[in-house]
Each structure stands twice: as C-alpha cells, then as structure tokens.
Design a protein around this motif. Structure first.
Motif, PDB file in Angstrom:
ATOM      1  N   HIS A 233      90.561 -30.664  13.578  1.00 42.54           N
ATOM      2  CA  HIS A 233      89.511 -30.967  14.548  1.00 42.54           C
ATOM      3  C   HIS A 233      88.308 -30.059  14.300  1.00 42.54           C
ATOM      4  N   GLY A 234      87.113 -30.635  14.363  1.00 42.73           N
ATOM      5  CA  GLY A 234      85.898 -29.861  14.132  1.00 42.73           C
ATOM      6  C   GLY A 234      85.737 -28.708  15.107  1.00 42.73           C
ATOM      7  N   GLY A 235      86.165 -28.896  16.346  1.00 39.99           N
ATOM      8  CA  GLY A 235      86.089 -27.822  17.331  1.00 39.99           C
ATOM      9  C   GLY A 235      87.014 -26.668  16.992  1.00 39.99           C
ATOM     10  N   ILE A 236      88.163 -26.976  16.423  1.00 40.64           N
ATOM     11  CA  ILE A 236      89.093 -25.923  16.003  1.00 40.64           C
ATOM     12  C   ILE A 236      88.526 -25.199  14.788  1.00 40.64           C
ATOM     13  N   THR A 237      87.907 -25.938  13.879  1.00 43.46           N
ATOM     14  CA  THR A 237      87.249 -25.308  12.734  1.00 43.46           C
ATOM     15  C   THR A 237      86.187 -24.333  13.231  1.00 43.46           C
ATOM     16  N   ALA A 238      85.393 -24.761  14.203  1.00 41.48           N
ATOM     17  CA  ALA A 238      84.365 -23.881  14.776  1.00 41.48           C
ATOM     18  C   ALA A 238      85.010 -22.664  15.444  1.00 41.48           C
ATOM     19  N   ALA A 239      86.126 -22.863  16.127  1.00 46.92           N
ATOM     20  CA  ALA A 239      86.827 -21.744  16.764  1.00 46.92           C
ATOM     21  C   ALA A 239      87.356 -20.764  15.717  1.00 46.92           C
ATOM     22  N   ILE A 240      87.887 -21.291  14.613  1.00 50.49           N
ATOM     23  CA  ILE A 240      88.359 -20.428  13.521  1.00 50.49           C
ATOM     24  C   ILE A 240      87.197 -19.574  13.011  1.00 50.49           C
ATOM     25  N   ILE A 241      86.057 -20.208  12.783  1.00 44.33           N
ATOM     26  CA  ILE A 241      84.884 -19.496  12.279  1.00 44.33           C
ATOM     27  C   ILE A 241      84.409 -18.454  13.293  1.00 44.33           C
ATOM     28  N   ASP A 242      84.264 -18.862  14.546  1.00 38.24           N
ATOM     29  CA  ASP A 242      83.772 -17.952  15.586  1.00 38.24           C
ATOM     30  C   ASP A 242      84.704 -16.767  15.782  1.00 38.24           C
ATOM     31  N   ASP A 243      86.001 -17.019  15.829  1.00 38.34           N
ATOM     32  CA  ASP A 243      86.944 -15.925  16.055  1.00 38.34           C
ATOM     33  C   ASP A 243      87.060 -15.018  14.830  1.00 38.34           C
ATOM     34  N   ALA A 244      86.991 -15.586  13.632  1.00 39.51           N
ATOM     35  CA  ALA A 244      87.018 -14.748  12.423  1.00 39.51           C
ATOM     36  C   ALA A 244      85.795 -13.840  12.384  1.00 39.51           C
ATOM     37  N   ILE A 245      84.635 -14.378  12.769  1.00 38.29           N
ATOM     38  CA  ILE A 245      83.413 -13.576  12.809  1.00 38.29           C
ATOM     39  C   ILE A 245      83.553 -12.466  13.855  1.00 38.29           C
ATOM     40  N   GLY A 246      84.073 -12.794  15.027  1.00 37.83           N
ATOM     41  CA  GLY A 246      84.283 -11.778  16.056  1.00 37.83           C
ATOM     42  C   GLY A 246      85.257 -10.708  15.610  1.00 37.83           C
ATOM     43  N   ALA A 247      86.327 -11.113  14.938  1.00 40.49           N
ATOM     44  CA  ALA A 247      87.307 -10.145  14.436  1.00 40.49           C
ATOM     45  C   ALA A 247      86.684  -9.234  13.378  1.00 40.49           C
ATOM     46  N   THR A 248      85.752  -9.770  12.608  1.00 43.41           N
ATOM     47  CA  THR A 248      85.064  -8.959  11.591  1.00 43.41           C
ATOM     48  C   THR A 248      84.303  -7.820  12.258  1.00 43.41           C
ATOM     49  N   LEU A 249      83.607  -8.133  13.330  1.00 42.98           N
ATOM     50  CA  LEU A 249      82.897  -7.078  14.059  1.00 42.98           C
ATOM     51  C   LEU A 249      83.866  -6.124  14.731  1.00 42.98           C
ATOM     52  N   PHE A 250      84.958  -6.649  15.252  1.00 42.18           N
ATOM     53  CA  PHE A 250      85.951  -5.788  15.890  1.00 42.18           C
ATOM     54  C   PHE A 250      86.526  -4.801  14.878  1.00 42.18           C
ATOM     55  N   ALA A 251      86.828  -5.299  13.685  1.00 41.17           N
ATOM     56  CA  ALA A 251      87.418  -4.452  12.645  1.00 41.17           C
ATOM     57  C   ALA A 251      86.407  -3.477  12.036  1.00 41.17           C
ATOM     58  N   TYR A 252      85.152  -3.610  12.404  1.00 37.77           N
ATOM     59  CA  TYR A 252      84.079  -2.739  11.900  1.00 37.77           C
ATOM     60  C   TYR A 252      84.121  -1.368  12.578  1.00 37.77           C
ATOM     61  N   ASP A 253      84.966  -1.223  13.595  1.00 39.79           N
ATOM     62  CA  ASP A 253      85.097   0.005  14.378  1.00 39.79           C
ATOM     63  C   ASP A 253      83.818   0.363  15.122  1.00 39.79           C
ATOM     64  N   GLU A 254      83.062  -0.657  15.465  1.00 38.27           N
ATOM     65  CA  GLU A 254      81.878  -0.517  16.314  1.00 38.27           C
ATOM     66  C   GLU A 254      82.370  -0.203  17.723  1.00 38.27           C
ATOM     67  N   PRO A 255      81.728   0.678  18.465  1.00 31.90           N
ATOM     68  CA  PRO A 255      82.236   1.023  19.799  1.00 31.90           C
ATOM     69  C   PRO A 255      82.007  -0.031  20.880  1.00 31.90           C
ATOM     70  N   HIS A 256      81.119  -0.997  20.647  1.00 32.71           N
ATOM     71  CA  HIS A 256      80.786  -1.990  21.667  1.00 32.71           C
ATOM     72  C   HIS A 256      81.290  -3.383  21.284  1.00 32.71           C
ATOM     73  N   TYR A 257      81.510  -4.185  22.318  1.00 33.45           N
ATOM     74  CA  TYR A 257      81.789  -5.598  22.102  1.00 33.45           C
ATOM     75  C   TYR A 257      80.492  -6.319  21.743  1.00 33.45           C
ATOM     76  N   TYR A 258      80.625  -7.406  21.011  1.00 34.84           N
ATOM     77  CA  TYR A 258      79.504  -8.284  20.668  1.00 34.84           C
ATOM     78  C   TYR A 258      79.806  -9.665  21.217  1.00 34.84           C
ATOM     79  N   VAL A 259      78.762 -10.385  21.575  1.00 33.85           N
ATOM     80  CA  VAL A 259      78.916 -11.763  22.029  1.00 33.85           C
ATOM     81  C   VAL A 259      78.103 -12.674  21.120  1.00 33.85           C
ATOM     82  N   THR A 260      78.578 -13.879  20.951  1.00 44.17           N
ATOM     83  CA  THR A 260      77.920 -14.855  20.089  1.00 44.17           C
ATOM     84  C   THR A 260      76.635 -15.350  20.746  1.00 44.17           C
ATOM     85  N   ILE A 261      75.536 -15.278  19.996  1.00 41.67           N
ATOM     86  CA  ILE A 261      74.261 -15.844  20.446  1.00 41.67           C
ATOM     87  C   ILE A 261      74.174 -17.294  20.000  1.00 41.67           C
TER      88      ILE A 261
END
Length: 152
Positions: free
Chosen positions: A57-85
């Motif tokens: 499903h295209g929505g699941i593909t988008a979720a995979i992309i969005d969550d992988a991108i969020g995990a990339t920032l999380f794994a960056y050891d940045e002290p703050h959360y980021y939200v998708t613009i």
C-alpha cells in the motif's frame, strides 16, 4: 542504558520490536546498518501492509519512509525530537506480500532547526527502486531521553 545510536547499533541484524516508536514496532524492520546520518532497514511486506491488489500500500510505503527518516534523526543522538514538516514520496514500482524491501536513509543537511533527509526503498537485491522520498523536519523544544532502557 544506551544512547539512541547505541540502541540501534546493538540491534543490527534483529527485527525491531522494542523501539520507542509504536509505528516502527508495527513495521518490524530488521536493522541492517547504522551510521551517523544514515540507516538501512529491511522490511518484509506482510498481508496487512497490502492494498486490495495484493501489493504494498502506498500509505504504508510512505509510513516506512517517514519512520525510517525519523529513526535516522533519533539515532543521530540529537537531544531534541523532530517533527515532519513535509513528506514527498515518488512511487516507481510495486512490491508484493512476502517481498523483502530495503529502506535506506541519508541525512542531506542538518541545520540548527531544520533537517533534510532522503529515503530510497528498493527491492531486496537493489535492482528495482520502489519509491523515493524526502522530508524536512523541524527541531522541537521537547527533549528525548538521553539514554534508552531496553524493556523486555
């Protein structure tokens, strides 16, 4: 207690099921590689991820992309959360139930407030690009945990 990057590194080769992200836990990726600003995740397309035609499903593909991108920032050891613009996804090919797909992210630019990250989703042997997306994310004032306690 582990830094977020250490948590991801410790789980290389394992299916993710103990992330702080409920969506990532539902997607159940296997972590293949972790570097600062880069993640490689493998997903198995399950029946509940497909549309009525039996393809991812295209929505699941988008979720995979969005969550992988969020995990990339999380794994960056940045002290703050980021939200998708924004999240832009281009679809190129399909994947069907039981297929293994690879999501690979790369941080393009990280400023003080905005980060830009891309993600490509490939078939297992990387001969067919399924989708490509990018996102701009905004740093929030909300701080994430400096260390993650693994809950079994």
């Amino acid at each position: 207690m582990l830094k977020p990057s250490e948590f991801f590194i410790q789980h290389i080769g394992q299916e993710m099921s103990r992330s702080l992200s409920p969506v990532l836990n539902w997607l159940k990726p296997t972590i293949l590689a972790v570097e600062k600003g880069k993640l490689v995740l493998q997903h198995k397309v399950r029946k509940e991820m497909t549309n009525p035609m039996g393809i991812l499903h295209g929505g699941i593909t988008a979720a995979i992309i969005d969550d992988a991108i969020g995990a990339t920032l999380f794994a960056y050891d940045e002290p703050h959360y980021y939200v998708t613009i924004n999240l832009v996804v281009d679809y190129f090919a399909s994947a069907k139930e039981e297929d293994l797909i690879i999501a690979e992210t790369i941080m393009v630019k990280k400023g003080r407030q905005i980060a830009n990250v891309t993600c490509e989703v490939w078939n297992e042997n990387r001969t067919r690009l399924i989708a490509k997306g990018y996102s701009n994310l905004l740093r929030t004032e909300r701080r994430k945990p400096e260390e993650i306690q693994i809950v079994k």
